[in-house]
Design a protein around this motif. Structure first.
Motif, mmCIF file in Angstrom:
data_model
loop_
_atom_site.group_PDB
_atom_site.id
_atom_site.type_symbol
_atom_site.label_atom_id
_atom_site.label_comp_id
_atom_site.label_asym_id
_atom_site.label_seq_id
_atom_site.Cartn_x
_atom_site.Cartn_y
_atom_site.Cartn_z
ATOM 1 N N UNK A 27 -3.757 37.465 34.079
ATOM 2 C CA UNK A 27 -2.658 36.533 34.328
ATOM 3 C C UNK A 27 -2.543 36.174 35.806
ATOM 4 N N UNK A 28 -2.588 37.180 36.660
ATOM 5 C CA UNK A 28 -2.439 36.918 38.094
ATOM 6 C C UNK A 28 -3.652 36.182 38.656
ATOM 7 N N UNK A 29 -4.834 36.519 38.181
ATOM 8 C CA UNK A 29 -6.031 35.831 38.658
ATOM 9 C C UNK A 29 -6.045 34.376 38.192
ATOM 10 N N UNK A 30 -5.625 34.128 36.964
ATOM 11 C CA UNK A 30 -5.541 32.750 36.490
ATOM 12 C C UNK A 30 -4.621 31.919 37.373
ATOM 13 N N UNK A 31 -3.454 32.464 37.684
ATOM 14 C CA UNK A 31 -2.503 31.734 38.529
ATOM 15 C C UNK A 31 -3.052 31.529 39.931
ATOM 16 N N UNK A 32 -3.671 32.566 40.464
ATOM 17 C CA UNK A 32 -4.216 32.510 41.812
ATOM 18 C C UNK A 32 -5.292 31.428 41.938
ATOM 19 N N UNK A 33 -6.199 31.365 40.965
ATOM 20 C CA UNK A 33 -7.356 30.489 41.080
ATOM 21 C C UNK A 33 -7.118 29.092 40.508
ATOM 22 N N UNK A 34 -6.023 28.875 39.793
ATOM 23 C CA UNK A 34 -5.727 27.538 39.278
ATOM 24 C C UNK A 34 -5.604 26.524 40.406
ATOM 25 N N UNK A 35 -5.144 26.990 41.551
ATOM 26 C CA UNK A 35 -4.964 26.119 42.712
ATOM 27 C C UNK A 35 -6.268 25.448 43.122
ATOM 28 N N UNK A 36 -7.401 26.126 42.886
ATOM 29 C CA UNK A 36 -8.700 25.612 43.321
ATOM 30 C C UNK A 36 -9.014 24.284 42.641
ATOM 31 N N UNK A 37 -8.675 24.179 41.360
ATOM 32 C CA UNK A 37 -8.991 22.960 40.619
ATOM 33 C C UNK A 37 -8.050 21.811 40.959
ATOM 34 N N UNK A 38 -6.922 22.113 41.584
ATOM 35 C CA UNK A 38 -5.901 21.096 41.826
ATOM 36 C C UNK A 38 -5.841 20.618 43.267
ATOM 37 N N UNK A 39 -6.388 21.377 44.186
ATOM 38 C CA UNK A 39 -6.203 21.052 45.590
ATOM 39 C C UNK A 39 -6.875 19.739 45.971
ATOM 40 N N UNK A 40 -8.010 19.401 45.347
ATOM 41 C CA UNK A 40 -8.686 18.147 45.676
ATOM 42 C C UNK A 40 -7.830 16.923 45.426
ATOM 43 N N UNK A 41 -7.353 16.717 44.174
ATOM 44 C CA UNK A 41 -6.481 15.566 43.920
ATOM 45 C C UNK A 41 -5.175 15.607 44.708
ATOM 46 N N UNK A 42 -4.592 16.803 44.866
ATOM 47 C CA UNK A 42 -3.339 16.909 45.621
ATOM 48 C C UNK A 42 -3.554 16.522 47.074
ATOM 49 N N UNK A 43 -4.659 17.000 47.652
ATOM 50 C CA UNK A 43 -4.949 16.669 49.048
ATOM 51 C C UNK A 43 -5.124 15.163 49.229
ATOM 52 N N UNK A 44 -5.782 14.517 48.282
ATOM 53 C CA UNK A 44 -5.972 13.070 48.381
ATOM 54 C C UNK A 44 -4.634 12.341 48.332
#
Length: 401
Positions: A27-44
C-alpha cells in the motif's frame, strides 16, 4: 556465513503473521510510486521544467537515504511495531498534504516556482516517513524468522514491494484519464489503510536480542554485495518508470492520451511478470546469490531489447521480460544481507539496505531524464549494462568451491 545465530531468540516463522507487513508494504509503495506516472503531465500543466519534475521525484529518495539508517537504529531501540506505526501514520498525513496541494495547484495554476517548492516539501515529508516502512518490515522478519526460511519470507515482502512499485504508477496512469488529481485522492486511502492494518493486525513482538544493538558501517564488507545490488535494482526500476511515458511520446510517436495509456499498460505487464516470477521463485527456492545472477541477467536482456522498441506491444514485451528478472532480484538482497549479519545488527542492516535503495531512487530519476535528453534509447542500454555487471559479478570463493 555469519547469519543471525541467536536461535533461542528466533520466533518460528509460523507465529509471525506476514500479511500485515505485506499489505502495508504494498500500500505504501503504491502510493509512493504513483507520483512517478503523474509528474510528467502535472509538470507540463504547471509550467515546470523537466529537471524540476525529476527533482520532485528524487527528493523523496534523498530523504529516504538520509533517514533509513536512523530509522533502523530507532527500530533497534524502540521496537519494530512502534516504528512501523509511526512511519505509516506520518506517511498518511504527508500524503494527504500532497493530495491537497496538487488539487489546489491544478485548480489555481500557481507559478512554476511555487508549484515546484510545494511538491518538493510534500514529497520530502513522504520520503521521511516512508523510510521507516521497509526498515521495520525487514528487521521484523530478520528477528523472528530463521535463516533457512528467511529468504522465502523476504521474497514475499520483496514481491509486495515490487508489485507496489509497478501497480502504483499503473493504477495512477489509468485513473489519470479521468482527472490528474483523482489518482492522488484514491492513493491517499492506501497509507491510512496500512496504518489501520498494522495497528489492529500486527501483534507486538519482543526484540530478538536483549543486549544493546550493534552499529553497522556502510563499508562493512559483509554488506558490499547486498548494498550494491539493492542500489542497482532500485535505480533500474526508477529509470524505467520515469522514461516510459516520454519514450512513448518521443520514440513511438504517440499522442499524449495514447502515450499515457501505453505507459500504463507497460507498467501493468510489469506487475503481471512480477507475480508470475514470485510464484516460480517460491517453487524453486533458490539461494539469494543464484536469484541475483539469473534475475539480473534476464532483466538486462529485457531492458536492452527495450532500446530497440518501435511499437507499443514491443515495449510491453520488453518490460515484461525485464520485470520477470527483477522479480528474482528484489527479494534477494534483503535476505542476503540479513543472513550475513548477527541478530543484534538486523535493525541497522535493514536501515543500510533501505539507504541503498533510496540512493537508487535518488539517482535513477535524475540520471534517467538527463541521459534520455541525449537519446531516448540510452537509459535502457545503461540500465542493461549495469544489471549485466551485477549478474556476472563472480560469486565468493566459498560459493564456487
Amino acid at each position: 556465513m555469519n547469519a543471525a545465530k541467536d536461535p533461542a531468540t528466533l520466533t518460528p516463522a509460523a507465529t509471525l503473521d506476514l500479511r500485515p507487513l505485506l499489505l502495508a508494504t504494498m500500500a505504501c509503495t503504491m502510493s509512493m510510486m504513483a507520483f512517478v506516472a503523474l509528474i510528467g503531465p502535472i509538470a507540463r500543466l504547471l509550467g515546470m521544467a523537466t529537471w524540476q519534475a525529476g527533482a520532485a521525484v528524487t527528493v523523496a529518495g534523498v530523504v529516504w537515504v538520509l533517514l533509513a539508517r536512523p530509522w533502523g537504529r530507532a527500530a533497534d531501540r524502540l521496537g519494530r511495531r512502534r516504528i512501523l506505526l509511526l512511519g505509516s501514520a506520518g506517511f498518511t498525513v504527508a500524503y494527504w498534504l500532497l493530495c491537497l496541494f496538487v488539487e489546489g495547484a491544478l485548480r489555481w495554476l500557481p507559478g512554476a516556482t511555487l508549484a515546484f517548492v510545494g511538491l518538493m516539501i510534500a514529497r520530502g515529508c513522504i520520503g521521511a516517513f516512508y523510510a521507516a516502512i521497509p526498515v521495520g518490515c525487514n528487521a521484523l522478519i530478520a528477528d523472528h524468522v530463521g535463516p533457512q526460511q528467511r529468504a522465502r519470507a523476504m521474497a514475499s515482502l520483496g514481491a509486495a514491494n515490487a508489485v507496489g512499485l509497478v501497480l502504483g504508477p499503473a493504477l495512477a496512469a489509468l485513473l489519470a484519464r479521468h482527472s490528474l488529481s483523482l489518482p492522488f485522492h484514491v492513493m491517499s486511502l492506501l497509507p491510512a489503510s496500512a496504518f489501520l492494518v498494522l495497528l489492529f493486525k500486527l501483534k507486538p513482538q519482543p526484540l530478538a536480542v536483549s543486549h544493546a544493538p550493534s552499529p553497522v558501517r556502510l563499508s562493512d564488507p559483509r554488506l558490499r554485495r547486498p548494498l550494491l545490488v539493492a542500489f542497482s535494482a532500485m535505480l533500474s526500476v526508477t529509470v524505467s518508470q520515469i522514461i516510459v511515458g516520454f519514450y512513448a511520446l518521443d520514440r513511438l510517436q504517440l499522442g499524449p492520451a495514447e502515450a499515457a495509456q501505453a505507459a500504463g499498460i507497460a507498467l501493468t505487464t510489469v506487475g503481471v511478470a512480477l507475480i508470475l516470477s514470485q510464484v516460480l521463485l517460491r517453487q524453486l527456492q533458490w539461494p539469494p546469490l543464484k536469484m541475483i545472477r539469473v534475475g539480473a541477467t534476464v532483466s538486462a536482456l529485457g531492458f536492452a531489447a527495450g532500446a530497440l522498441a518501435t511499437s507499443a506491444p514491443w515495449l510491453w514485451g520488453c518490460y515484461f521480460v525485464a520485470a520477470a528478472g527483477m522479480g528474482f532480484v528484489f527479494p534477494s538482497f534483503s535476505a542476503l544481507a540479513a543472513n550475513a549479519m548477527q541478530a543484534s545488527e538486523q535493525g541497522a542492516t535493514a536501515g543500510s539496505i533501505g539507504a541503498a535503495q533510496g540512493m537508487g531512487a535518488v539517482i535513477g530519476p535524475l540520471a534517467g531524464t538527463l541521459v534520455y535528453a541525449l537519446d531516448p534509447r540510452l537509459p535502457f542500454l545503461a540500465v542493461a549494462l549495469l544489471l549485466l555487471l551485477v549478474g556476472l559479478w563472480p560469486m565468493p570463493r566459498e560459493r564456487r568451491a
